[in-house]
Design an enzyme around this catalytic site. Structure first.
Site, short mmCIF file in Angstrom:
data_model
loop_
_atom_site.label_atom_id
_atom_site.label_comp_id
_atom_site.label_asym_id
_atom_site.label_seq_id
_atom_site.Cartn_x
_atom_site.Cartn_y
_atom_site.Cartn_z
N GLY A 1 2.26 -9.62 -2.22
CA GLY A 1 1.79 -7.73 -0.95
C GLY A 1 -0.38 -7.02 -0.69
CB THR A 2 -1.60 -4.43 -1.31
OG1 THR A 2 -1.94 -3.62 -2.76
CG2 THR A 2 -0.75 -3.06 -1.06
CG LEU A 3 -3.26 -6.91 -5.36
CD1 LEU A 3 -2.64 -8.09 -6.53
CD2 LEU A 3 -4.75 -7.06 -5.88
CD GLU B 1 0.14 -5.21 -8.63
OE1 GLU B 1 0.70 -4.10 -8.35
OE2 GLU B 1 -0.29 -6.63 -7.64
#
Length: 128
Positions: free
Chosen positions: A8-10, A73
């Site tokens: 995802g956003t990483l 997270e």
């Protein structure tokens, strides 16, 4: 050192990639079993599912970077309820397979939207 599957956003080019910008990219195209959902909060959720596929990247991180990822997270070892749980998952790639830390939610909330193709970046770019 640890291997972490980022879906995802990483991922490279995504909003939280700066958190792991010093990590070593092991695989830029990899996949694992699971169903991906849009949480409608600007990030995805991976839910255990043997019949679906999620795409992402594999990074090698040290203790300090893993702690930064855990904070992002919402994961704390031993806590009764975390936003995401750390699960060791088999990650596949064109060059072989890896066992990597994967952050999973226990179950989707009703407001979550399924991402059918399992790729957050493609989904987000298509959504505009």
């Amino acid at each position: 050192m640890y291997l972490v599957f980022c879906y995802g956003t990483l991922r490279s080019g995504e909003s939280n990639h700066a958190v792991i910008k010093e990590a070593t990219l092991i695989e830029s195209f990899s996949w694992t079993n699971g169903q991906l959902y849009d949480t409608r909060d600007g990030y995805p959720a991976l839910i255990q599912n043997e019949d679906a596929t999620v795409y992402g990247e594999v990074y090698e991180v040290d203790d300090q970077l893993l702690e930064k990822i855990n904070l992002l997270e919402g994961y704390q070892e031993g806590r009764d309820y975390n936003l995401y749980e750390q699960v060791m998952q088999i990650i596949e790639s064109n060059r072989g397979s890896y066992e990597a830390i994967t952050y999973m939610m226990r179950k989707p909330e009703k407001r979550f939207m399924e991402i059918p193709d399992g790729d957050w970046v493609t989904y987000r770019n298509r959504k505009g």
